[in-house]
Scaffold this motif. Sequence first.
Motif, PDB file in Angstrom:
ATOM      1  N   UNK A  32     112.217  84.970  11.407  1.00 46.74           N
ATOM      2  CA  UNK A  32     113.361  84.986  12.320  1.00 46.74           C
ATOM      3  C   UNK A  32     114.325  86.109  11.964  1.00 46.74           C
ATOM      4  N   UNK A  33     114.500  86.383  10.669  1.00 44.82           N
ATOM      5  CA  UNK A  33     115.357  87.501  10.263  1.00 44.82           C
ATOM      6  C   UNK A  33     114.800  88.822  10.788  1.00 44.82           C
ATOM      7  N   UNK A  34     113.488  88.983  10.680  1.00 43.17           N
ATOM      8  CA  UNK A  34     112.829  90.180  11.191  1.00 43.17           C
ATOM      9  C   UNK A  34     113.045  90.296  12.699  1.00 43.17           C
ATOM     10  N   UNK A  35     112.872  89.195  13.406  1.00 45.58           N
ATOM     11  CA  UNK A  35     113.049  89.182  14.859  1.00 45.58           C
ATOM     12  C   UNK A  35     114.464  89.592  15.251  1.00 45.58           C
ATOM     13  N   UNK A  36     115.463  88.982  14.611  1.00 46.26           N
ATOM     14  CA  UNK A  36     116.842  89.232  15.008  1.00 46.26           C
ATOM     15  C   UNK A  36     117.293  90.634  14.608  1.00 46.26           C
ATOM     16  N   UNK A  37     116.853  91.103  13.431  1.00 51.97           N
ATOM     17  CA  UNK A  37     117.240  92.454  13.011  1.00 51.97           C
ATOM     18  C   UNK A  37     116.642  93.498  13.946  1.00 51.97           C
ATOM     19  N   UNK A  38     115.372  93.298  14.332  1.00 55.03           N
ATOM     20  CA  UNK A  38     114.730  94.243  15.240  1.00 55.03           C
ATOM     21  C   UNK A  38     115.390  94.225  16.609  1.00 55.03           C
ATOM     22  N   UNK A  39     115.660  93.029  17.127  1.00 51.32           N
ATOM     23  CA  UNK A  39     116.312  92.922  18.435  1.00 51.32           C
ATOM     24  C   UNK A  39     117.690  93.573  18.414  1.00 51.32           C
ATOM     25  N   UNK A  40     118.418  93.377  17.323  1.00 54.63           N
ATOM     26  CA  UNK A  40     119.757  93.964  17.202  1.00 54.63           C
ATOM     27  C   UNK A  40     119.693  95.487  17.200  1.00 54.63           C
ATOM     28  N   UNK A  41     118.748  96.033  16.454  1.00 52.95           N
ATOM     29  CA  UNK A  41     118.635  97.494  16.369  1.00 52.95           C
ATOM     30  C   UNK A  41     118.202  98.095  17.705  1.00 52.95           C
ATOM     31  N   UNK A  42     117.178  97.502  18.327  1.00 53.43           N
ATOM     32  CA  UNK A  42     116.667  98.069  19.567  1.00 53.43           C
ATOM     33  C   UNK A  42     117.638  97.907  20.728  1.00 53.43           C
ATOM     34  N   UNK A  43     118.445  96.849  20.691  1.00 54.45           N
ATOM     35  CA  UNK A  43     119.342  96.578  21.814  1.00 54.45           C
ATOM     36  C   UNK A  43     120.650  97.348  21.751  1.00 54.45           C
ATOM     37  N   UNK A  44     121.014  97.827  20.573  1.00 53.74           N
ATOM     38  CA  UNK A  44     122.370  98.366  20.423  1.00 53.74           C
ATOM     39  C   UNK A  44     122.427  99.848  20.111  1.00 53.74           C
ATOM     40  N   UNK A  45     121.286 100.504  19.953  1.00 54.27           N
ATOM     41  CA  UNK A  45     121.302 101.922  19.578  1.00 54.27           C
ATOM     42  C   UNK A  45     120.400 102.712  20.510  1.00 54.27           C
ATOM     43  N   UNK A  46     120.553 104.038  20.522  1.00 52.00           N
ATOM     44  CA  UNK A  46     119.576 104.870  21.256  1.00 52.00           C
ATOM     45  C   UNK A  46     118.188 104.704  20.638  1.00 52.00           C
ATOM     46  N   UNK A  47     117.166 105.100  21.365  1.00 54.18           N
ATOM     47  CA  UNK A  47     115.811 105.023  20.834  1.00 54.18           C
ATOM     48  C   UNK A  47     115.622 106.029  19.711  1.00 54.18           C
ATOM     49  N   UNK A  48     114.780 105.640  18.774  1.00 55.69           N
ATOM     50  CA  UNK A  48     114.480 106.536  17.659  1.00 55.69           C
ATOM     51  C   UNK A  48     113.873 107.836  18.164  1.00 55.69           C
ATOM     52  N   UNK A  49     114.244 108.928  17.525  1.00 45.58           N
ATOM     53  CA  UNK A  49     113.725 110.234  17.894  1.00 45.58           C
ATOM     54  C   UNK A  49     112.588 110.626  16.944  1.00 45.58           C
ATOM     55  N   UNK A  50     112.051 111.814  17.137  1.00 47.53           N
ATOM     56  CA  UNK A  50     110.946 112.271  16.300  1.00 47.53           C
ATOM     57  C   UNK A  50     111.400 112.375  14.845  1.00 47.53           C
ATOM     58  N   UNK A  51     110.514 112.019  13.938  1.00 48.72           N
ATOM     59  CA  UNK A  51     110.843 112.115  12.514  1.00 48.72           C
ATOM     60  C   UNK A  51     110.887 110.752  11.858  1.00 48.72           C
ATOM     61  N   UNK A  52     111.492 110.710  10.683  1.00 58.09           N
ATOM     62  CA  UNK A  52     111.546 109.485   9.909  1.00 58.09           C
ATOM     63  C   UNK A  52     112.961 109.013   9.667  1.00 58.09           C
ATOM     64  N   UNK A  53     113.112 108.179   8.653  1.00 61.70           N
ATOM     65  CA  UNK A  53     114.392 107.571   8.317  1.00 61.70           C
ATOM     66  C   UNK A  53     115.179 108.474   7.371  1.00 61.70           C
ATOM     67  N   UNK A  54     116.460 108.707   7.693  1.00 64.31           N
ATOM     68  CA  UNK A  54     117.385 109.371   6.775  1.00 64.31           C
ATOM     69  C   UNK A  54     118.390 108.325   6.318  1.00 64.31           C
ATOM     70  N   UNK A  55     118.500 108.133   5.012  1.00 68.16           N
ATOM     71  CA  UNK A  55     119.311 107.043   4.482  1.00 68.16           C
ATOM     72  C   UNK A  55     120.349 107.565   3.498  1.00 68.16           C
ATOM     73  N   UNK A  56     121.563 107.038   3.621  1.00 65.84           N
ATOM     74  CA  UNK A  56     122.680 107.350   2.729  1.00 65.84           C
ATOM     75  C   UNK A  56     123.103 106.066   2.041  1.00 65.84           C
ATOM     76  N   UNK A  57     123.224 106.095   0.711  1.00 65.95           N
ATOM     77  CA  UNK A  57     123.606 104.906  -0.043  1.00 65.95           C
ATOM     78  C   UNK A  57     124.832 105.197  -0.913  1.00 65.95           C
ATOM     79  N   UNK A  58     125.464 104.111  -1.351  1.00 63.62           N
ATOM     80  CA  UNK A  58     126.635 104.254  -2.229  1.00 63.62           C
ATOM     81  C   UNK A  58     126.291 103.838  -3.656  1.00 63.62           C
ATOM     82  N   UNK A  59     124.986 103.834  -3.977  1.00 63.99           N
ATOM     83  CA  UNK A  59     124.557 103.401  -5.308  1.00 63.99           C
ATOM     84  C   UNK A  59     123.181 103.963  -5.607  1.00 63.99           C
TER      85      UNK A  59
END
Length: 444
Positions: A32-59
């Motif tokens: 269910x966590x996977x379902x809700x996280x995926x639905x949240x991401x796909x419903x609230x942001x533009x579609x992913x573009x070409x390429x991969x994930x760019x991640x910024x962390x504070x640790x």
Amino acid sequence: WAAATHSGAIAGNDAAYEALFDRYGVLRARSLDDLMATAQLLASTPRAQAGGLAALTDSGGLRSLLMDTAHDLNVPFAAISDSTKAKLADCLPHGLAAENPLDAAGPINATFAEAFEASLGLLLDDPDTGIGLFEFEARDDFLYAPAFLDLVEKVATSHEKPLLVLNSFSGANNRQLATRLADLGIPLINGAENALRAVRHALAYRDFLRRPIPSAQTPRVDVDLGAWTPLLEGSGGLDESQALDLLRQGGLPVVDTEVAMDLQGVRAAARRLGYPLVLKTAQPGVQHKSDLGGVHLNLRDDAALAAAYAEMSARLGPRVILAPQVSGEMEFAFGQVLDPQFGPLVMIAAGGVLIEHVPDRVFALPPFDAGEARRLIDRLRCRPLLDGVRGGQALDVAALAEAFASFSQTAVALAPLEVEMDVNPVLLSATGCLAVDALIVKSR
């Protein structure tokens, strides 16, 4: 019931659903966590573009956690350019490496958040970034850097790429912060695994939307069902020679074979086929010959052939099949079963004796063209080996794709006969592929 073919033993109800989901771009949530996280991401942001994930962390520690989890989930990171790295180096605190994923946490002072804002914008600007992620501790009862909320809004609204915020602790209380960010079109997801599964789904859906539409002009296979129906109905299955003949009608490249009942017939077949030869039992009821020692390879002359036939006929019976000894660099298997809901289901897998011992296989709904067959082949874990390793020749992937596409069309053509099929092995070399053994039986 026990499946008669290797393919039937391997395939389960879940394989049919996986094939169906892959064909139509269905994203499969594992919780269910996977379902809700995926639905949240796909419903609230533009579609992913070409390429991969760019991640910024504070640790640095959470950066390592993100990398390890992404590796386990097969989430690709963007290969940021040297230009992006140079710009990041100019804005990062001393001692931090300009790389992706990126740790931008320096001394906590009045300019602490500035490095994050500049870095996040640069990561999203990179051409190979398809989706962005900003990880920081975001809880309703504690937000150590309130400026992060303003900067993530600023960066998100100035870019057309999807961006999500990650709180690595999955049990955080951050409903108020999540609501504020959601109103801005920025999902806040708790738990690194939940967030990365959602990212993987977003990238998979992007790839599905960009997948070429299979050719509508795929040639249909011309199989004379009337000729094969009595043979299948009478015995419940075809012998190897018959099965290979049927597959040849479907356009699959197959080895030449001859059946013999005695030593005189064996020697006559050898003269027509030429040495070296393979001798296999063709006794009715023997389906998996190698399990019973019913295969002799690389017989190079009359004496070796006669000795092999004497041993095999005494132990397993007089009926045998002969074929030229052929070779290939790798062995694959094609298979087909009938699913009660979806009809024919085809498989490509690592072949030979590995088929039931090495879990490297892909199921698909037929029919499809060579382009789709190649995409399915690319999903095999052994796929990198086809490009040549340690100086070896690249193998003929195009020939394998054409053969698998032909097999998929044959599977559909034979659906009225209600059969299961194994084609194993299919030998692949640098110059083509060839099926050297096959089993076709009535589905039980």
